[in-house]
Write an enzyme that holds these catalytic residues in place. Structure first.
Site, PDB file in Angstrom:
ATOM      1  N   PRO A  44      -5.492 -10.890   7.092  1.00 26.20           N
ATOM      2  CA  PRO A  44      -6.253 -10.711   8.335  1.00 26.20           C
ATOM      3  C   PRO A  44      -6.553  -9.243   8.586  1.00 26.20           C
ATOM      4  CG  PRO A  44      -3.943 -11.190   8.814  1.00 26.20           C
ATOM      5  CD  PRO A  44      -4.117 -11.377   7.332  1.00 26.20           C
ATOM      6  N   ASP A  45      -7.766  -8.948   9.086  1.00 20.69           N
ATOM      7  CA  ASP A  45      -8.061  -7.571   9.520  1.00 20.69           C
ATOM      8  C   ASP A  45      -7.620  -7.459  10.975  1.00 20.69           C
ATOM      9  OD1 ASP A  45      -9.264  -5.182  10.527  1.00 20.69           O
ATOM     10  OD2 ASP A  45     -10.410  -5.125   8.661  1.00 20.69           O
ATOM     11  N   ASP A  75      -5.163  -5.579   2.187  1.00 19.20           N
ATOM     12  CA  ASP A  75      -6.426  -6.308   2.363  1.00 19.20           C
ATOM     13  C   ASP A  75      -6.341  -7.715   1.783  1.00 19.20           C
ATOM     14  OD1 ASP A  75      -7.712  -4.254   3.694  1.00 19.20           O
ATOM     15  OD2 ASP A  75      -8.199  -3.231   1.811  1.00 19.20           O
ATOM     16  N   LYS A 109      11.543 -16.552  -8.454  1.00 23.08           N
ATOM     17  CA  LYS A 109      11.016 -15.435  -9.249  1.00 23.08           C
ATOM     18  C   LYS A 109      10.143 -15.988 -10.386  1.00 23.08           C
ATOM     19  CE  LYS A 109      12.726 -11.523 -11.879  1.00 23.08           C
ATOM     20  NZ  LYS A 109      13.893 -10.876 -12.462  1.00 23.08           N
ATOM     21  N   ASN A 118       0.853  -1.186   0.000  1.00 25.26           N
ATOM     22  CA  ASN A 118       0.000   0.000   0.000  1.00 25.26           C
ATOM     23  C   ASN A 118       0.881   1.226   0.000  1.00 25.26           C
ATOM     24  OD1 ASN A 118      -2.632  -0.957   0.125  1.00 25.26           O
ATOM     25  ND2 ASN A 118      -2.487  -1.316   2.317  1.00 25.26           N
ATOM     26  N   LYS A 146     -17.335   2.052   8.531  1.00 25.80           N
ATOM     27  CA  LYS A 146     -16.150   1.348   9.044  1.00 25.80           C
ATOM     28  C   LYS A 146     -16.100   1.364  10.568  1.00 25.80           C
ATOM     29  CE  LYS A 146     -13.103   1.473   5.717  1.00 25.80           C
ATOM     30  NZ  LYS A 146     -12.093   1.979   4.831  1.00 25.80           N
TER      31      LYS A 146
HETATM   32  O1  C5P Z   1      -8.504  -0.903   5.239  1.00 25.84           O
HETATM   33  P1  C5P Z   1      -9.539  -0.213   6.060  1.00 25.84           P
HETATM   34  O2  C5P Z   1     -10.002   1.064   5.474  1.00 25.84           O
HETATM   35  O3  C5P Z   1     -10.616  -1.136   6.537  1.00 25.84           O
HETATM   36  O4  C5P Z   1      -8.707   0.261   7.377  1.00 25.84           O
HETATM   37  C1  C5P Z   1      -9.334   0.832   8.480  1.00 25.84           C
HETATM   38  C2  C5P Z   1      -8.557   0.516   9.728  1.00 25.84           C
HETATM   39  O5  C5P Z   1      -8.378  -0.884   9.858  1.00 25.84           O
HETATM   40  C3  C5P Z   1      -7.172   1.117   9.846  1.00 25.84           C
HETATM   41  O6  C5P Z   1      -7.028   1.543  11.188  1.00 25.84           O
HETATM   42  C4  C5P Z   1      -6.214  -0.043   9.550  1.00 25.84           C
HETATM   43  O7  C5P Z   1      -5.009   0.074  10.301  1.00 25.84           O
HETATM   44  C5  C5P Z   1      -7.022  -1.248   9.997  1.00 25.84           C
HETATM   45  N1  C5P Z   1      -6.793  -2.452   9.179  1.00 25.84           N
HETATM   46  C6  C5P Z   1      -6.244  -3.586   9.753  1.00 25.84           C
HETATM   47  N2  C5P Z   1      -6.063  -4.715   9.019  1.00 25.84           N
HETATM   48  C7  C5P Z   1      -6.424  -4.755   7.713  1.00 25.84           C
HETATM   49  C8  C5P Z   1      -6.973  -3.613   7.108  1.00 25.84           C
HETATM   50  C9  C5P Z   1      -7.145  -2.473   7.857  1.00 25.84           C
HETATM   51  O8  C5P Z   1      -5.891  -3.545  10.944  1.00 25.84           O
HETATM   52  N3  C5P Z   1      -6.244  -5.859   7.009  1.00 25.84           N
END
Ligand code: C5P
Length: 400
Positions: free
Chosen positions: A304-305, A278, A288, A209, A336
């Site tokens: 993972p979120d 994501d 490679k 990112n 969110k």
């Molecule tokens: O990607 P998104 O907009 O959902 O991110 C919102 C919040 O979630 C941010 O604080 C980011 O650090 C967190 N996040 C996370 N793990 C992910 C995607 C986002 O902890 N895979």
């Protein structure tokens, strides 16, 4: 503000010194007692009489002149203040500080201090970019010195770039934060994630990112200045970490999740600033991938979120999220915040913010939304820390 604070204002040689007259006036209007020390080169740009008149205190310019007035001036002057601010801080003075030199009154005071030191660099963009200057700044960060700015813009020499000193109101705000909010979070354990993650596809390539890490590192610095014990978990960035209690470098979302989960049992507040990927590759190719003339498909699976995993765990810390959006900022941020069950979410429009030194933010909490007008990231970081403090005791989360 009730308690009168004492500031040692150090002025070094640079054209930005003229702006400090305005800052000194603002500081005294805030009931801050200002004691000014000027280097010899600062006196070529502005006169001591200006600061004597604005602050109502004698201005010191020379170690030997100060010695005549009181024994051991370098000890006395630095002992009687709550904070030292060097503004403008020239490249030369930054080099002196980084190396612990003490060949004039101001450098000697800094070396003999037992209070926090903030510097507001001001110099030509090429001097700022010079590896020697950046090396010196890294050392100062590691030594716990707070660095305010500089900003990007037109310079006195006619060039445009990094190196403009922050304006007087921004300096005042940084000063207020450092002087008056230093005990907000003492004893509180704050965990911060910052920077991007990097998800490997093969031995040399990956998905990432766009994130400089500047906002997360600024929040770590502000959290340190608020007295918290800070752990910073960071994806790959080009930045030198501030003087946190623990710094854990990671690469991928999985590694970041693991580091976060290891740390959260000892965490009171989790501020998730990282731009976590994501998606990641379902299979990482060990070699490679060779180029061909046909289309290539790579299967991506969700990463993972991290924030959601923590915020929905049985006994979560106070969780703060960040949302970077390219459109419909308000709606997306609110969705969110609800989805991740966050007491506070900080939103910004990515076009303006990535890699920049200033940002405009909106905070979303149970009371609605609050705009944080455009300011340097370190100033925004202090505003966020102060806002968290207003919510934290009412959040129902108890510090163990
Ligand atoms: O990607 P998104 O907009 O959902 O991110 C919102 C919040 O979630 C941010 O604080 C980011 O650090 C967190 N996040 C996370 N793990 C992910 C995607 C986002 O902890 N895979």
């Amino acid at each position: 503000m009730t308690e009168k604070k004492r500031l040692l204002l150090g002025i070094t040689g640079g054209i930005a010194a003229y702006k400090i007259a305005e800052a000194a006036r603002l500081f005294t209007q805030e009931d801050i007692e200002v004691h000014t020390v000027m280097t010899e080169s600062a006196c070529h740009f502005v006169g001591p009489a200006t600061f004597q008149a604005l602050t109502g205190n004698p201005v010191y310019t020379d170690l030997w002149q100060a010695s005549a007035m009181q024994n051991m001036p370098h000890i006395h002057l630095s002992r009687k203040v709550d904070l030292i601010l060097i503004a403008p801080a020239s490249a030369d003075f930054i080099a002196k500080l980084a190396n612990g030199l003490a060949d004039d009154l101001l450098a000697t005071l800094c070396l003999a201090r037992n209070c926090p030191l903030l510097i507001a660099p001001a110099m030509n963009r090429q001097m700022w970019e010079n590896p020697a200057t950046q090396r010196n700044l890294s050392r100062l960060r590691q030594d716990g010195v707070g660095i305010l700015g500089p900003a990007y813009g037109t310079q006195a020499c006619g060039e445009t770039g990094m190196g403009r000193m922050l304006e007087a109101p921004a300096l005042l705000e940084a000063l207020r934060n450092a002087m008056f909010s230093d005990k907000l979070f003492s004893g509180t354990r704050i965990l911060i994630t910052a920077g991007p993650t990097f998800e490997a596809i093969d031995a040399v390539r990956g998905i990432t990112n766009r994130s400089s890490g500047k906002m997360g590192y600024a929040i770590a610095q502000a959290a340190i200045e608020s007295g918290a014990t800070v752990t910073l978990i960071s994806g790959p960035t080009c930045l030198t970490p501030p003087a946190v209690h623990q710094f854990i470098p990671v690469i991928s979302a999985d590694e970041m999740l693991h580091a976060v989960q290891t740390t959260t049992p000892q965490t009171d507040i989790f501020i998730s600033v990282a731009a976590v990927a994501d998606y990641r590759a379902a299979q990482i190719q060990p070699q490679k991938i060779k180029k061909t003339n046909t289309a290539l498909s790579i299967e991506l699976i969700p990463a993972p979120d991290i924030l959601q995993t923590v915020s929905q765990s049985p006994n979560p810390p106070f969780c703060v999220g960040f949302a970077a959006e390219t459109e419909q900022l308000v709606q997306n941020a609110q969705i969110k915040r609800r989805k991740k069950k966050l007491p506070l979410l900080v939103a910004n429009l990515v076009q303006d913010a990535i890699g920049a030194d200033e940002s405009e933010l909106i905070l979303f909490d149970d009371n609605g939304k609050h705009l944080l007008s455009k300011a340097a990231k370190i100033v925004q970081a202090h505003r966020i820390i102060q806002h968290i403090h207003t919510l934290y005791p009412q959040s129902g989360h108890l510090v163990s």
